[in-house]
Design an enzyme around this catalytic site. Structure first.
Site, PDB file in Angstrom:
ATOM      1  N   CYS A 188       0.827  -1.209   0.000  1.00 13.09           N
ATOM      2  CA  CYS A 188       0.000   0.000   0.000  1.00 13.09           C
ATOM      3  C   CYS A 188       0.860   1.257   0.000  1.00 13.09           C
ATOM      4  O   CYS A 188       0.492   2.269  -0.588  1.00 13.09           O
ATOM      5  CB  CYS A 188      -0.947  -0.024   1.203  1.00 13.09           C
ATOM      6  SG  CYS A 188      -0.160  -0.504   2.754  1.00 13.09           S
ATOM      7  N   CYS A 336      11.865   2.242   5.873  1.00 11.57           N
ATOM      8  CA  CYS A 336      11.007   2.734   4.786  1.00 11.57           C
ATOM      9  C   CYS A 336       9.839   3.454   5.447  1.00 11.57           C
ATOM     10  O   CYS A 336      10.040   4.169   6.425  1.00 11.57           O
ATOM     11  CB  CYS A 336      10.559   1.586   3.878  1.00 11.57           C
ATOM     12  SG  CYS A 336       9.574   0.324   4.717  1.00 11.57           S
TER      13      CYS A 336
END
Length: 376
Positions: A188, A336
């Site tokens: 996502c 991330c």
């Protein structure tokens, strides 16, 4: 079911449409829809179903509104950030149409509650954003012979169809037999989506739901409607029912809602206990003691919005070709957005002999920690 004078006034433009009229509007008032999710797809679908006069709408969602939702989730606004999406949705839909009964279900759809929830409604509109929930809505709708109005979005592209084997079409498993392996589909965080796109796809889902409830037109059974925003084009792909389908085929093997697909992890993060990891609290302590090797594997546009001080950006898709820029020896802390891409990077870097360590929760966890610290 009779309509009040206020409802007759509200639905005046429907009452003159052939195929709707007074009888069709009364049928909508007697109908019910369960919406799984009040996010990008669920927002426009809920608004249009409520405006159309669907008498009873169930909303399934256990999430809260975040600011990053507002670019596409038009049910919610700035004043609702940090508050439950269901509360925002109920209040907004009451403003759209006070004649509609909105039933909030503050939970996730699970194999344990799906049968009971779906049994209360005529149709299910799937606005979920993960594979296990899509498999679950498909499976429970098949069991109960309820149509499942499917939608999905990806960057500039969207898909819509209706899965209803009892009406002669295929099911979701005919199109996708099992959950894709980790890394096969973008996460996502990696994919992103143009904010207008779910408005188009969610509206198409609402249209198909209303057609079914009214009994007009043709449902896209066995057809996957694909919208390409960049080319301003629609195309239709044929979806055939699979005789070997594990759910709706001639020799089904999936007979329970508790199965590998519906029980798979719906989280974006890769869960690999073999990879070394570090919490953002411990990372903060390390940074307080001096510089550390910190690698950010997000995209440049994400890095421009927010970054951890001292981090070096090498996007994940470039990492394999830029290994000469990655140091050996000392610990290398990789992050991330929430942990999925960095886990992939850590796994790859450790095969090259580097002492790579994953930051748990990524920059999302880091920013939440910063926010919590500033509120103390």
């Amino acid at each position: 079911m009779e309509l009040s004078s206020a409802e007759l006034d509200r639905y005046a433009r429907h009452l003159t449409v052939p195929g709707i009229g007074l009888e069709g509007q009364s049928r909508l008032k007697e109908s019910s829809v369960l919406l799984v999710g009040t996010g990008g797809l669920g927002s426009p679908a809920a608004l249009y179903l409520a405006a159309a006069g669907v008498g009873r709408m169930g909303l399934v969602d256990d999430d809260v509104v975040s600011r990053s939702n507002l670019q596409r989730q038009i049910l919610h606004g700035e004043s609702w950030v940090g508050k439950p999406k269901l509360e925002s949705a109920v209040q907004r839909l009451a403003e759209v149409n006070p004649h509609v009964q909105v039933e909030p279900h503050a939970c996730r759809l699970t194999p344990d509650n799906a049968a009971d929830l779906v049994s209360q409604y005529d149709l299910v509109l799937d606005g979920s954003d993960n594979f296990p929930t899509r498999f679950l809505t498909n499976d429970v709708c098949f069991q109960q012979k309820k149509p499942c109005v499917y939608g999905s979005i990806f960057r500039f592209e969207g898909q819509v169809t209706v899965f209803a084997p009892h009406l002669g079409g295929p099911c979701y498993r005919c199109m996708l037999p099992s959950v894709p392996p980790s890394g096969a589909a973008p996460s996502c965080e990696e994919a992103g989506v143009l904010g207008v796109l779910p408005g188009i796809v969610g509206s198409l889902q609402a249209m198909e739901a209303i057609k079914f409830l009214l009994g007009v037109g043709q449902l896209p059974l066995g057809k996957l409607i694909c919208y390409d925003a960049l080319r301003t084009s629609f195309r239709t792909l044929r979806l055939a029912a699979d005789p070997q389908c594990a759910l709706c085929g001639t020799t089904p093997t999936v007979t329970s809602l508790h199965n590998p697909e519906t029980l798979a992890s719906a989280h974006c993060a890769v869960e690999d206990p073999s990879l070394p990891s570090l919490s953002v609290e411990n990372l903060a302590n390390l940074l307080a003691g001096g510089p550390v090797a910190l690698l950010d594997v997000r995209r440049p546009e994400e890095f421009a919005v927010a970054s951890i001080p001292g981090s070096v950006l090498i996007p994940l898709h470039e990492l394999e070709h830029r290994l000469d820029e990655v140091p050996h020896g000392s610990p290398l802390y990789v992050h991330c957005k929430s942990g999925m891409r960095s886990a992939k990077a850590v796994a790859m870097l450790r095969t090259t002999g580097r002492n790579a360590i994953n930051i748990e929760g990524g920059i999302d966890a880091w920013l939440n920690r910063q926010k919590s610290s500033s509120n103390v």
